[in-house]
Scaffold this motif. Structure first.
Motif, PDB file in Angstrom:
ATOM      1  N   ASN A   1       0.839  -1.204   0.000  1.00 27.48           N
ATOM      2  CA  ASN A   1       0.000   0.000   0.000  1.00 27.48           C
ATOM      3  C   ASN A   1       0.869   1.248   0.000  1.00 27.48           C
ATOM      4  OD1 ASN A   1      -1.397   2.248   1.775  1.00 27.48           O
ATOM      5  ND2 ASN A   1      -3.072   1.064   0.875  1.00 27.48           N
ATOM      6  N   LYS A   2       1.895   1.265   0.840  1.00 28.84           N
ATOM      7  CA  LYS A   2       2.776   2.433   0.928  1.00 28.84           C
ATOM      8  C   LYS A   2       3.612   2.590  -0.338  1.00 28.84           C
ATOM      9  CE  LYS A   2       1.177   3.819   4.601  1.00 28.84           C
ATOM     10  NZ  LYS A   2       0.382   5.061   4.537  1.00 28.84           N
ATOM     11  N   ARG A   3       4.066   1.485  -0.890  1.00 28.93           N
ATOM     12  CA  ARG A   3       4.851   1.563  -2.121  1.00 28.93           C
ATOM     13  C   ARG A   3       4.004   2.118  -3.259  1.00 28.93           C
ATOM     14  NH1 ARG A   3       6.595  -1.170  -6.738  1.00 28.93           N
ATOM     15  NH2 ARG A   3       4.845  -2.618  -6.632  1.00 28.93           N
ATOM     16  N   GLN A   4       2.782   1.629  -3.392  1.00 25.53           N
ATOM     17  CA  GLN A   4       1.906   2.093  -4.458  1.00 25.53           C
ATOM     18  C   GLN A   4       1.520   3.560  -4.266  1.00 25.53           C
ATOM     19  OE1 GLN A   4       1.071   0.615  -7.172  1.00 25.53           O
ATOM     20  NE2 GLN A   4       1.296  -1.579  -6.879  1.00 25.53           N
ATOM     21  N   ASP A   5       1.253   3.947  -3.020  1.00 24.33           N
ATOM     22  CA  ASP A   5       0.941   5.351  -2.734  1.00 24.33           C
ATOM     23  C   ASP A   5       2.106   6.255  -3.131  1.00 24.33           C
ATOM     24  OD1 ASP A   5      -1.485   6.365  -1.968  1.00 24.33           O
ATOM     25  OD2 ASP A   5      -1.247   5.914   0.151  1.00 24.33           O
ATOM     26  N   HIS A   6       3.303   5.831  -2.786  1.00 32.16           N
ATOM     27  CA  HIS A   6       4.491   6.631  -3.083  1.00 32.16           C
ATOM     28  C   HIS A   6       4.681   6.762  -4.592  1.00 32.16           C
ATOM     29  CE1 HIS A   6       8.493   8.332  -2.367  1.00 32.16           C
ATOM     30  NE2 HIS A   6       8.930   7.554  -3.336  1.00 32.16           N
ATOM     31  N   LEU A   7       4.519   5.672  -5.310  1.00 34.55           N
ATOM     32  CA  LEU A   7       4.678   5.722  -6.763  1.00 34.55           C
ATOM     33  C   LEU A   7       3.593   6.578  -7.402  1.00 34.55           C
ATOM     34  CD1 LEU A   7       5.633   1.996  -7.500  1.00 34.55           C
ATOM     35  CD2 LEU A   7       7.156   3.984  -7.398  1.00 34.55           C
ATOM     36  N   ALA A   8       2.362   6.495  -6.882  1.00 31.16           N
ATOM     37  CA  ALA A   8       1.284   7.327  -7.413  1.00 31.16           C
ATOM     38  C   ALA A   8       1.555   8.803  -7.180  1.00 31.16           C
ATOM     39  CB  ALA A   8      -0.047   6.921  -6.765  1.00 31.16           C
TER      40      ALA A   8
ATOM     41  N   GLN B   1       4.368  10.223  -7.260  1.00 33.35           N
ATOM     42  CA  GLN B   1       5.389  10.677  -8.197  1.00 33.35           C
ATOM     43  C   GLN B   1       4.827  10.939  -9.603  1.00 33.35           C
ATOM     44  OE1 GLN B   1       8.382  11.285  -6.996  1.00 33.35           O
ATOM     45  NE2 GLN B   1       7.939  10.384  -5.001  1.00 33.35           N
ATOM     46  N   GLN B   2       3.593  10.499  -9.858  1.00 35.61           N
ATOM     47  CA  GLN B   2       3.058  10.582 -11.217  1.00 35.61           C
ATOM     48  C   GLN B   2       2.431  11.950 -11.508  1.00 35.61           C
ATOM     49  OE1 GLN B   2       3.686   8.084 -13.445  1.00 35.61           O
ATOM     50  NE2 GLN B   2       4.884   7.372 -11.684  1.00 35.61           N
ATOM     51  N   GLU B   3       3.166  12.987 -11.200  1.00 29.59           N
ATOM     52  CA  GLU B   3       2.727  14.337 -11.523  1.00 29.59           C
ATOM     53  C   GLU B   3       3.960  15.220 -11.667  1.00 29.59           C
ATOM     54  OE1 GLU B   3       0.084  17.986  -9.605  1.00 29.59           O
ATOM     55  OE2 GLU B   3      -0.337  15.918  -9.028  1.00 29.59           O
ATOM     56  N   ILE B   4       4.007  15.989 -12.740  1.00 30.67           N
ATOM     57  CA  ILE B   4       5.132  16.892 -12.970  1.00 30.67           C
ATOM     58  C   ILE B   4       4.792  18.256 -12.389  1.00 30.67           C
ATOM     59  CG2 ILE B   4       6.577  18.009 -14.705  1.00 30.67           C
ATOM     60  CD1 ILE B   4       6.139  15.642 -16.516  1.00 30.67           C
ATOM     61  N   HIS B   5       5.623  18.721 -11.476  1.00 31.29           N
ATOM     62  CA  HIS B   5       5.379  19.999 -10.813  1.00 31.29           C
ATOM     63  C   HIS B   5       6.119  21.118 -11.539  1.00 31.29           C
ATOM     64  CE1 HIS B   5       3.401  18.157  -7.314  1.00 31.29           C
ATOM     65  NE2 HIS B   5       4.241  17.154  -7.525  1.00 31.29           N
ATOM     66  N   ALA B   6       5.711  22.343 -11.279  1.00 36.93           N
ATOM     67  CA  ALA B   6       6.276  23.506 -11.964  1.00 36.93           C
ATOM     68  C   ALA B   6       7.786  23.591 -11.778  1.00 36.93           C
ATOM     69  CB  ALA B   6       5.607  24.784 -11.458  1.00 36.93           C
ATOM     70  N   ARG B   7       8.288  23.159 -10.628  1.00 35.68           N
ATOM     71  CA  ARG B   7       9.727  23.245 -10.376  1.00 35.68           C
ATOM     72  C   ARG B   7      10.511  22.380 -11.353  1.00 35.68           C
ATOM     73  NH1 ARG B   7      12.104  21.325  -4.688  1.00 35.68           N
ATOM     74  NH2 ARG B   7      11.193  19.403  -5.476  1.00 35.68           N
ATOM     75  N   GLU B   8       9.948  21.220 -11.728  1.00 37.92           N
ATOM     76  CA  GLU B   8      10.652  20.371 -12.689  1.00 37.92           C
ATOM     77  C   GLU B   8      10.804  21.070 -14.029  1.00 37.92           C
ATOM     78  OE1 GLU B   8       9.852  16.081 -12.889  1.00 37.92           O
ATOM     79  OE2 GLU B   8       8.379  16.413 -11.297  1.00 37.92           O
ATOM     80  N   TYR B   9       9.788  21.810 -14.455  1.00 42.74           N
ATOM     81  CA  TYR B   9       9.915  22.560 -15.703  1.00 42.74           C
ATOM     82  C   TYR B   9      10.940  23.675 -15.568  1.00 42.74           C
ATOM     83  CZ  TYR B   9       5.728  20.111 -17.281  1.00 42.74           C
ATOM     84  OH  TYR B   9       4.828  19.152 -17.659  1.00 42.74           O
ATOM     85  N   ARG B  10      10.960  24.329 -14.402  1.00 43.76           N
ATOM     86  CA  ARG B  10      11.939  25.413 -14.197  1.00 43.76           C
ATOM     87  C   ARG B  10      13.354  24.873 -14.235  1.00 43.76           C
ATOM     88  NH1 ARG B  10       8.650  26.900  -9.787  1.00 43.76           N
ATOM     89  NH2 ARG B  10      10.330  26.351  -8.332  1.00 43.76           N
ATOM     90  N   TRP B  11      13.569  23.673 -13.684  1.00 44.47           N
ATOM     91  CA  TRP B  11      14.907  23.110 -13.610  1.00 44.47           C
ATOM     92  C   TRP B  11      15.357  22.447 -14.914  1.00 44.47           C
ATOM     93  CZ3 TRP B  11      17.149  20.702  -8.601  1.00 44.47           C
ATOM     94  CH2 TRP B  11      16.949  21.576  -7.527  1.00 44.47           C
ATOM     95  N   PHE B  12      14.428  21.744 -15.570  1.00 49.19           N
ATOM     96  CA  PHE B  12      14.863  20.831 -16.625  1.00 49.19           C
ATOM     97  C   PHE B  12      14.319  21.122 -18.025  1.00 49.19           C
ATOM     98  CE2 PHE B  12      14.571  18.168 -12.646  1.00 49.19           C
ATOM     99  CZ  PHE B  12      15.928  18.213 -12.358  1.00 49.19           C
ATOM    100  N   LEU B  13      13.364  22.025 -18.155  1.00 50.63           N
ATOM    101  CA  LEU B  13      12.784  22.277 -19.474  1.00 50.63           C
ATOM    102  C   LEU B  13      13.835  22.877 -20.428  1.00 50.63           C
ATOM    103  CD1 LEU B  13      10.069  22.023 -20.953  1.00 50.63           C
ATOM    104  CD2 LEU B  13       9.651  24.425 -20.387  1.00 50.63           C
TER     105      LEU B  13
END
Length: 448
Positions: free
Chosen positions: A427-434, A436-448
């Motif tokens: 349950n905890k593993r699946q929750d954690h993986l779920a 992660q399934q969203e790209i946040h604005a910071r990822e675009y600022r860092w890596f786009l």
């Protein structure tokens, strides 16, 4: 002696007599992530259940993820036909609800004590741990302490806003321990305390904590571990409801602000024999040292329980009283396991590692397994922080590592139940993986 059903029936009838305006009662239980699920029953139908009528809910309701969805866990959820499982009413928990728009009641339900308990239900896991100690002549006395934040009721683009000081209407944005904050927020805090007492919860000390809008409420010491955990669970529900009624949000989120202290669940536990002797004080407190050693040995393998989500791991290593290693000490709030100063009769451990949003049934079960293991293994603990400020052993600080450490620990699989450990970890593993399934604005600022 009255039968179990006749006692429950008397409780329901007394409730109806004292609260004639209540038409519905929420029958509720805590799932694995620590959320309540259940059904809303007409109060007249509750009498039929109390008299021995069936009470069934889906077994898989216990397995819900943090966002309420179902994960495939072994054959559960998608290959088992989603079966019902029997529940029973928990005596003494039928209480009025005052924070809803209409008069209502609520009552705890559980599968423990039924003919086929759900092995991974949190309350059942704790019930089994307590029963095993009872057979060994060990009787825990438990007290929970819960920290929480008050926020403004309205979010700002999904982000929390500081609670407004009701006297000045300014944001309570300064970290402090001033007792005046208890006065300024006395209306909502008093309502929280009185509502909790109406739920049968023994509320004691209220403290203004360091974080802005952060408070702590303590419960009385209880010689029934299940009831102590019930209090913690019910308090979270009533406190959230009361806060909304007053224009606030109450949150037990572990680390809502990076720059301010997180919120913890502190659990005090002492152990007594049938004659009322404190077992931890025996042999010049040698038993205390053994119990501490057991807690510290198992602590790294219980991290998914103590830090049940991504945010909870952020709380570890904070600037204020949040340990980064498994440690202990006398009167030391930097330790995971603190020994408060007390006389031999009241000698106890204070387990400080769990986050405020952890599941109280599972937190207490994990602590009791550690204490039990320590008393039986009779090992000496590492040096206390009072003697060596660098003393401590590492524990996982990331969910997937923590899940692996828990799932592979044979003693936990034996004492908490292998089925529970496997279900909980997945349950905890699946929750954690779920998560992660969203790209946040910071990822675009860092890596786009």
């Amino acid at each position: 002696m009255k039968s179990h059903s006749s006692t429950l029936l008397a409780e329901v009838r007394s409730f109806r007599q004292n609260h004639p305006d209540v038409r519905y009662v929420d029958l509720i239980a805590l799932d694995i992530p620590g959320h309540f699920y259940g059904k809303r029953y007409p109060v007249e139908m509750l009498e039929k259940v109390a008299a021995g009528g069936p009470l069934k809910l889906p077994q898989n309701a216990v397995l819900l993820g943090a966002q309420g969805g179902l994960f495939k866990i072994g054959d559960y959820c998608f290959n088992d036909g989603d079966p019902d499982a029997n529940r029973r009413l928990v005596p003494g928990t039928l209480k009025p609800v005052s924070w809803e728009s209409q008069p209502m009641g609520q009552m705890l339900i559980t599968s423990d004590g039924t003919e086929a308990p759900i092995e991974f239900e949190p309350r059942e896991v704790l019930a089994k741990a307590l029963e095993r100690l009872q057979h060994k002549g060990i009787h825990p006395v438990v007290a929970f302490e819960l920290e929480f934040y008050l926020f403004d009721k309205k979010l700002d683009n999904g982000l929390p806003q500081f609670a407004r000081d009701p006297l000045s209407d300014d944001a309570d944005d300064q970290p402090n321990l001033h007792i005046e904050r208890l006065s300024r927020f006395s209306e909502v805090l008093d309502d929280m305390a009185q509502t909790a007492k109406a739920q049968g919860i023994d509320i004691t000390v209220i403290t203004a904590e360091i974080g802005p809008g952060q408070f702590e409420i303590n419960f009385g010491h209880c010689d029934d571990g299940l009831r102590a955990a019930d209090w913690a669970a019910l308090f979270c529900r009533s406190t959230r409801g009361v806060a909304l009624k007053h224009g606030y949000r109450a949150s037990f989120m572990a680390k809502p602000y990076l720059q301010f202290p997180g919120s913890g669940m502190h659990v005090h536990v002492s152990l007594y024999d049938a004659a009322g002797n404190n077992l931890l004080a025996a042999h010049q407190q040698q038993a205390l040292r053994h119990a501490v050693a057991g807690c510290l040995e198992l602590l790294p393998h219980c991290m998914p329980i103590f830090s049940p989500n991504h945010n909870a791991f952020r709380r570890l290593g904070g600037a204020v009283n949040a340990a980064t290693r498994a440690s202990w000490g006398f009167e030391d709030r930097d330790a995971c396991v603190r020994i408060p100063e007390s006389d031999p009769r009241n000698l106890r451990i204070e387990h400080r590692l769990a986050s405020a949003d952890a599941n109280p049934y599972l937190v207490l079960a994990a602590i009791l397994v550690g204490l039990e293991h320590g008393l039986e293994a009779k090992r000496e603990p590492i040096a206390p922080l009072n003697e060596d400020r660098s003393s401590g052993t590492d524990f996982p600080v990331e969910m997937l590592d923590a899940v692996r450490a828990m799932q592979q620990q044979p003693l936990l699989r034996d004492k908490l139940g292998a089925e529970f450990v496997d279900v909980y970890c997945e349950n905890k593993r699946q929750d954690h993986l779920a998560f992660q399934q969203e790209i946040h604005a910071r990822e675009y600022r860092w890596f786009l």
